[in-house]
Write a protein that holds these residues in place. Structure first.
Motif, PDB file in Angstrom:
ATOM      1  N   UNK A  72      -3.769  -0.221   7.021  1.00 49.16           N
ATOM      2  CA  UNK A  72      -4.064  -0.850   6.123  1.00 49.16           C
ATOM      3  C   UNK A  72      -5.672  -0.355   5.682  1.00 49.16           C
ATOM      4  N   UNK A  73      -6.510  -0.675   5.987  1.00 52.50           N
ATOM      5  CA  UNK A  73      -7.342  -0.180   5.138  1.00 52.50           C
ATOM      6  C   UNK A  73      -7.755   1.048   4.547  1.00 52.50           C
ATOM      7  N   UNK A  74      -6.851   2.194   4.693  1.00 51.40           N
ATOM      8  CA  UNK A  74      -6.404   3.523   3.757  1.00 51.40           C
ATOM      9  C   UNK A  74      -6.104   2.941   2.975  1.00 51.40           C
ATOM     10  N   UNK A  75      -5.012   2.223   2.539  1.00 46.12           N
ATOM     11  CA  UNK A  75      -5.054   2.064   1.790  1.00 46.12           C
ATOM     12  C   UNK A  75      -5.328   0.996   0.369  1.00 46.12           C
ATOM     13  N   UNK A  76      -5.978   1.899  -1.190  1.00 44.17           N
ATOM     14  CA  UNK A  76      -6.180   0.896  -2.276  1.00 44.17           C
ATOM     15  C   UNK A  76      -5.013  -0.012  -2.606  1.00 44.17           C
ATOM     16  N   UNK A  77      -3.537   0.121  -2.554  1.00 42.95           N
ATOM     17  CA  UNK A  77      -2.515  -0.527  -3.127  1.00 42.95           C
ATOM     18  C   UNK A  77      -2.127  -1.459  -2.167  1.00 42.95           C
ATOM     19  N   UNK A  78      -0.742  -1.919  -2.465  1.00 49.27           N
ATOM     20  CA  UNK A  78      -0.157  -2.907  -1.044  1.00 49.27           C
ATOM     21  C   UNK A  78       0.702  -2.091  -0.664  1.00 49.27           C
ATOM     22  N   UNK A  79       1.117  -1.731   0.878  1.00 45.66           N
ATOM     23  CA  UNK A  79       1.818  -0.376   1.283  1.00 45.66           C
ATOM     24  C   UNK A  79       3.802  -1.160   0.635  1.00 45.66           C
ATOM     25  N   UNK A  80       3.491  -2.062   0.330  1.00 46.90           N
ATOM     26  CA  UNK A  80       4.954  -2.684  -0.405  1.00 46.90           C
ATOM     27  C   UNK A  80       5.264  -2.942  -0.455  1.00 46.90           C
ATOM     28  N   UNK A  81       3.889  -3.199  -2.280  1.00 44.77           N
ATOM     29  CA  UNK A  81       3.483  -4.149  -3.524  1.00 44.77           C
ATOM     30  C   UNK A  81       4.362  -3.320  -4.399  1.00 44.77           C
ATOM     31  N   UNK A  82       5.175  -2.137  -4.074  1.00 43.81           N
ATOM     32  CA  UNK A  82       5.356  -1.319  -5.527  1.00 43.81           C
ATOM     33  C   UNK A  82       4.901  -1.464  -6.956  1.00 43.81           C
ATOM     34  N   UNK A  83       3.274  -1.057  -6.517  1.00 40.61           N
ATOM     35  CA  UNK A  83       2.431  -1.971  -7.682  1.00 40.61           C
ATOM     36  C   UNK A  83       2.354  -0.351  -8.216  1.00 40.61           C
ATOM     37  N   UNK A  84       2.419  -0.591  -9.760  1.00 38.81           N
ATOM     38  CA  UNK A  84       2.663   0.703 -11.484  1.00 38.81           C
ATOM     39  C   UNK A  84       1.251   0.857 -11.261  1.00 38.81           C
ATOM     40  N   UNK A  85       0.291   1.821 -11.536  1.00 41.50           N
ATOM     41  CA  UNK A  85      -0.914   2.512 -11.832  1.00 41.50           C
ATOM     42  C   UNK A  85      -0.772   3.606 -12.518  1.00 41.50           C
ATOM     43  N   UNK A  86      -1.359   4.060 -13.617  1.00 42.34           N
ATOM     44  CA  UNK A  86      -0.823   4.749 -14.098  1.00 42.34           C
ATOM     45  C   UNK A  86       0.139   5.821 -14.448  1.00 42.34           C
ATOM     46  N   UNK A  87       1.692   5.190 -14.167  1.00 40.08           N
ATOM     47  CA  UNK A  87       2.614   5.848 -14.213  1.00 40.08           C
ATOM     48  C   UNK A  87       2.598   6.364 -13.096  1.00 40.08           C
ATOM     49  N   UNK A  88       2.533   5.795 -12.167  1.00 40.44           N
ATOM     50  CA  UNK A  88       2.745   5.944 -10.271  1.00 40.44           C
ATOM     51  C   UNK A  88       3.014   4.206 -10.254  1.00 40.44           C
ATOM     52  N   UNK A  89       4.185   4.806  -9.253  1.00 42.79           N
ATOM     53  CA  UNK A  89       4.655   3.586  -8.340  1.00 42.79           C
ATOM     54  C   UNK A  89       4.049   3.352  -7.049  1.00 42.79           C
TER      55      UNK A  89
END
Ligand SMILES: [Zn+2]
Length: 438
Positions: free
Chosen positions: A102-119
């Protein structure tokens, strides 16, 4: 542009937010393949299938749902054509690999965050986005009131990430067939028109067990006549020779074989597991693996064996077996005790395919691309996918899906523009391939 197609493309543009929402909601289910989980019952494979099923029911599709393994449902959704057209099946898997650290992720792996046109999220591009794209394409066509000539099938499966046994292989075993198949794995919008074959292969080499105290007799010639025989035959050392010989063969194949869509050297023979020891057990492995004071009489080597999209398994199997026979003939012990081979170890057998560049299914993509102003690029798949099983059942597959990155790694994402574009390409191909009933 044809009025019907233009209308469907416009609809998909208008559905953009909904398609993104559909993808994000699917990604939020923790549908990790239970074979990778300490607590398999906590996998949400069946929850994501519930979610998809209710959406497809609302669309009026004819749905079959069954479990090849407990709590692991597959879905096949059908839209029956009016007749006289070709059938098209889409395939997508909803199982995902674990998130890793989990430490390797900058986003919640189950959060479906959208940043700069990427989900962002585990399973976004591999491959819930592909599933969302073909669901959206089907919705746009049906909601536009278009009737198709050929049948449209959606195969939405579990278990791709661990070999496809309970997923696509089971769908095909149940007799589903289509004139063309599109597997919506990520390809950056390119057409993967070829995929090599893969078999796992176990090579078992036998020696003769003895006490390591006698090894000296093989290292330095002895005056005592029986000493050399007492030294046994070290199976691990025979195995090391075999691995080196297989690597030479691998290099020769890399120089002499080629498929236009694959990189040179793709016909790899990778020794992935090697176990030596004493006493061959019923499980096919040496029983004593903790005593270096013994000369081992068993060496087991498991290979990941790949061949070209245009080669047949029988052809490469015969060739490799001839190589093994020649290797054994050159060794005084192995001549009389040749290695034994077990193909399709653990039932791993992915048939190859090479769909010709001028095949009507690829033409249908090309014409759609032309309408949408997209450049058509044909490539070959380096890994293996569920497309293999359709090819093995004499169906014609291609692989086409959206762009993204981080598959099986950190920060997996799908590019949203690519997701929408692929949904439009799918819609165009459905209309062309299945045909519109007037
Ligand atoms: Zn995948």
């Amino acid at each position: 542009m044809d009025r019907i197609e233009a209308g469907v493309y416009r609809r998909l543009d208008a559905m953009r937010d909904d398609i993104i929402k559909l993808t994000g909601e699917m990604v939020a289910f923790k549908s990790v393949n239970p074979r990778f989980m300490a607590d398999p019952e906590s996998s949400q494979e069946s929850d994501v299938q519930d979610y998809i099923e209710s959406r497809l029911k609302a669309l009026g599709l004819d749905i079959s749902r069954w479990e090849a393994e407990a709590r692991r449902p597959n879905l096949v959704a059908l839209r029956h054509g009016r007749g006289g057209g070709r059938s098209l099946a889409f395939n997508g898997h909803i199982d995902v690999v674990p998130i890793g650290d989990r430490e390797g992720w900058d986003y919640d792996p189950w959060g479906s965050e959208i940043v700069d046109g990427k989900l962002y999220g585990r399973g976004s591009v591999d491959m819930k986005a592909g599933v969302a794209a073909f669901i959206a394409a089907s919705e746009a066509i049906i909601n536009a009131g278009v009737e198709l000539k050929g049948d449209l099938q959606l195969h939405i499966v579990v278990d791709e990430e661990a070999g496809g046994f309970a997923g696509t292989r089971d769908v095909i075993k149940r007799g589903y067939r289509a004139d063309g198949v599109i597997v919506a794995e990520p390809t950056s919008g390119f057409i993967d028109a070829a995929e090599g074959g893969l078999s796992w292969l176990r090579v078992t080499i036998r020696g003769r067990a003895a006490h390591a105290g006698w090894r000296f007799a093989q290292i330095y010639p002895q005056a005592e006549p029986d000493a050399e025989n007492a030294g046994g035959i070290n199976a691990i050392e025979k195995g090391v020779k075999f691995v080196a010989a297989a690597r030479e063969l691998e290099r020769e194949w890399a120089r002499s074989r080629h498929h236009p869509l694959m990189p040179p050297g793709i016909t790899t023979i990778n020794p992935g597991v090697m176990v030596g020891g004493v006493g061959l057990g019923e499980d096919g492995l040496p029983q004593i693996t903790s005593n270096p004071a013994m000369i081992p009489d068993v060496c087991v080597i498991d290979f990941d064996f790949k061949y070209l999209p245009t080669e047949s398994f029988e052809e490469v199997r015969d060739e490799f077996e001839a190589f093994v026979a020649a290797f054994a003939r050159a060794d005084p012990w192995l001549r009389d005790h040749p290695p034994t081979l077990q193909w399709h170890l653990s039932n791993i057998d992915f048939p190859p395919f090479s769909t010709p560049p001028d095949h009507p299914l690829i033409e249908a993509v090309r014409e759609t691309h032309r309408q949408l102003g997209i450049k058509t690029v044909l490539t070959g798949k380096r890994a293996v996918t569920d497309a293999a099983f359709y090819a093995g059942a004499n169906m014609t597959p291609i692989i086409l899906g959206p762009a993204g990155a981080g598959l099986h790694g950190d920060n997996e994402y799908v590019e949203l523009d690519s997701l929408i574009e692929v949904a439009k390409v799918f819609a165009g191909v459905i209309l062309r391939w299945c045909g519109v009933a007037t």
